[in-house]
Motif scaffolding. Sequence first.
Motif, PDB file in Angstrom:
ATOM      1  N   ILE A  10       0.850  -1.183   0.000  1.00 19.82           N
ATOM      2  CA  ILE A  10       0.000   0.000   0.000  1.00 19.82           C
ATOM      3  C   ILE A  10       0.891   1.240   0.000  1.00 19.82           C
ATOM      4  N   ASN A  11       0.591   2.160  -0.901  1.00 19.16           N
ATOM      5  CA  ASN A  11       1.294   3.449  -0.998  1.00 19.16           C
ATOM      6  C   ASN A  11       2.800   3.300  -1.151  1.00 19.16           C
ATOM      7  N   GLY A  12       3.230   2.212  -1.742  1.00 21.75           N
ATOM      8  CA  GLY A  12       4.645   2.022  -2.020  1.00 21.75           C
ATOM      9  C   GLY A  12       5.511   1.768  -0.806  1.00 21.75           C
ATOM     10  N   SER A  13       4.891   1.555   0.363  1.00 22.88           N
ATOM     11  CA  SER A  13       5.737   1.379   1.545  1.00 22.88           C
ATOM     12  C   SER A  13       5.260   0.298   2.507  1.00 22.88           C
ATOM     13  N   VAL A  14       3.989   0.129   2.707  1.00 25.93           N
ATOM     14  CA  VAL A  14       3.475  -0.836   3.669  1.00 25.93           C
ATOM     15  C   VAL A  14       3.222  -2.153   2.942  1.00 25.93           C
ATOM     16  N   ARG A  15       4.007  -3.183   3.293  1.00 28.56           N
ATOM     17  CA  ARG A  15       3.889  -4.482   2.629  1.00 28.56           C
ATOM     18  C   ARG A  15       3.453  -5.543   3.613  1.00 28.56           C
ATOM     19  N   GLY A  16       2.751  -6.526   3.073  1.00 28.71           N
ATOM     20  CA  GLY A  16       2.357  -7.670   3.882  1.00 28.71           C
ATOM     21  C   GLY A  16       1.742  -8.736   3.005  1.00 28.71           C
ATOM     22  N   ALA A  17       1.536  -9.893   3.573  1.00 37.02           N
ATOM     23  CA  ALA A  17       0.916 -10.990   2.835  1.00 37.02           C
ATOM     24  C   ALA A  17      -0.551 -10.656   2.568  1.00 37.02           C
ATOM     25  N   LEU A  18      -1.009 -10.975   1.378  1.00 36.62           N
ATOM     26  CA  LEU A  18      -2.436 -10.900   1.072  1.00 36.62           C
ATOM     27  C   LEU A  18      -3.067 -12.154   1.672  1.00 36.62           C
ATOM     28  N   VAL A  19      -3.999 -11.967   2.564  1.00 32.54           N
ATOM     29  CA  VAL A  19      -4.573 -13.100   3.275  1.00 32.54           C
ATOM     30  C   VAL A  19      -6.082 -13.186   3.041  1.00 32.54           C
ATOM     31  N   TRP A  42      -3.663   5.500  -1.737  1.00 36.48           N
ATOM     32  CA  TRP A  42      -3.634   5.983  -3.121  1.00 36.48           C
ATOM     33  C   TRP A  42      -2.905   5.055  -4.083  1.00 36.48           C
ATOM     34  N   ALA A  43      -2.248   4.025  -3.594  1.00 35.17           N
ATOM     35  CA  ALA A  43      -1.575   3.059  -4.483  1.00 35.17           C
ATOM     36  C   ALA A  43      -1.684   1.673  -3.869  1.00 35.17           C
ATOM     37  N   TRP A  44      -1.821   0.664  -4.745  1.00 36.50           N
ATOM     38  CA  TRP A  44      -1.934  -0.719  -4.281  1.00 36.50           C
ATOM     39  C   TRP A  44      -1.217  -1.600  -5.290  1.00 36.50           C
ATOM     40  N   SER A  45      -0.369  -2.498  -4.822  1.00 40.46           N
ATOM     41  CA  SER A  45       0.406  -3.390  -5.686  1.00 40.46           C
ATOM     42  C   SER A  45       0.245  -4.830  -5.214  1.00 40.46           C
ATOM     43  N   LEU A  46       0.476  -5.759  -6.155  1.00 40.13           N
ATOM     44  CA  LEU A  46       0.351  -7.175  -5.848  1.00 40.13           C
ATOM     45  C   LEU A  46       1.401  -7.947  -6.624  1.00 40.13           C
ATOM     46  N   TRP A  47       2.074  -8.900  -5.951  1.00 43.18           N
ATOM     47  CA  TRP A  47       3.010  -9.788  -6.639  1.00 43.18           C
ATOM     48  C   TRP A  47       3.061 -11.130  -5.927  1.00 43.18           C
ATOM     49  N   ARG A  48       3.463 -12.142  -6.692  1.00 43.79           N
ATOM     50  CA  ARG A  48       3.581 -13.489  -6.154  1.00 43.79           C
ATOM     51  C   ARG A  48       4.868 -13.584  -5.331  1.00 43.79           C
ATOM     52  N   ALA A  49       4.754 -14.166  -4.165  1.00 44.50           N
ATOM     53  CA  ALA A  49       5.929 -14.403  -3.328  1.00 44.50           C
ATOM     54  C   ALA A  49       6.750 -15.534  -3.937  1.00 44.50           C
ATOM     55  N   PRO A  50       8.051 -15.548  -3.710  1.00 45.39           N
ATOM     56  CA  PRO A  50       8.869 -16.659  -4.199  1.00 45.39           C
ATOM     57  C   PRO A  50       8.377 -17.982  -3.620  1.00 45.39           C
ATOM     58  N   GLU A  51       8.520 -19.031  -4.391  1.00 47.64           N
ATOM     59  CA  GLU A  51       8.115 -20.370  -3.950  1.00 47.64           C
ATOM     60  C   GLU A  51       8.790 -20.702  -2.619  1.00 47.64           C
ATOM     61  N   GLY A  52       8.009 -21.155  -1.660  1.00 49.11           N
ATOM     62  CA  GLY A  52       8.540 -21.571  -0.367  1.00 49.11           C
ATOM     63  C   GLY A  52       8.827 -20.438   0.610  1.00 49.11           C
ATOM     64  N   ALA A  53       8.529 -19.199   0.233  1.00 47.84           N
ATOM     65  CA  ALA A  53       8.810 -18.064   1.123  1.00 47.84           C
ATOM     66  C   ALA A  53       7.948 -18.151   2.380  1.00 47.84           C
ATOM     67  N   ASP A  54       8.549 -17.848   3.505  1.00 45.40           N
ATOM     68  CA  ASP A  54       7.829 -17.784   4.770  1.00 45.40           C
ATOM     69  C   ASP A  54       7.427 -16.324   4.973  1.00 45.40           C
ATOM     70  N   LEU A  55       6.186 -15.996   4.637  1.00 39.88           N
ATOM     71  CA  LEU A  55       5.746 -14.603   4.687  1.00 39.88           C
ATOM     72  C   LEU A  55       5.567 -14.093   6.108  1.00 39.88           C
ATOM     73  N   LEU A  56       5.693 -14.951   7.075  1.00 39.19           N
ATOM     74  CA  LEU A  56       5.719 -14.488   8.455  1.00 39.19           C
ATOM     75  C   LEU A  56       7.122 -14.040   8.850  1.00 39.19           C
ATOM     76  N   ASP A  57       8.117 -14.509   8.110  1.00 40.26           N
ATOM     77  CA  ASP A  57       9.508 -14.183   8.402  1.00 40.26           C
ATOM     78  C   ASP A  57       9.987 -12.946   7.643  1.00 40.26           C
TER      79      ASP A  57
END
Length: 166
Positions: A10-19, A42-57
């Motif tokens: 969000i807004n080019g700075s706040v990142r997190g897993a889409l849940v 004002w901005a929203w982006s989406l991308w696939r995490a690398p295979e096997g990525a631990d999005l909690l880490d």
Amino acid sequence: MNQPTHIRQINGSVRGALVDYVRPYPDQIRFSLNQMNGSSTWAWSLWRAPEGADLLDSIPFSDEYMQCAGTADALALEVRRLDPDGTAHQYAIGKPGGETTGEPTEVILFDEGRHSTTVYPHEVFTADEAAVVFYTYFLTDQVSQPYQLRELDLSWLTAAPETGAD
């Protein structure tokens, strides 16, 4: 509830897993895009995490993504892809049947009007329209038919700065 596979920013700075903890993915994407007001969101982006990525880490970046900017009533959508040789290409996304002759005329303001992008009329999406494109990207990593892609000239991003010396 599924294991998160994508990252949203969000807004080019706040990142997190889409849940999908609160609502299913298509509804979560639509909800997020409908929150866009051009000011606090004002901005929203989406991308696939690398295979096997631990999005909690960690929340890794990607060179390939879909993004939008504007408000829920008027969003400009873009997708960035890499060629097999690693060359990046960025595209404006448009609805079918649009004309791209002449200069773009639709100004999309974002970040409280500090920034803008200009697109063709068929490249302006509502949040609900954009949610369909984003969800297909979520599923396939592609912008599906019948949407059109117009390559953007981003050469100014890599141009060497002028030194002013002769």
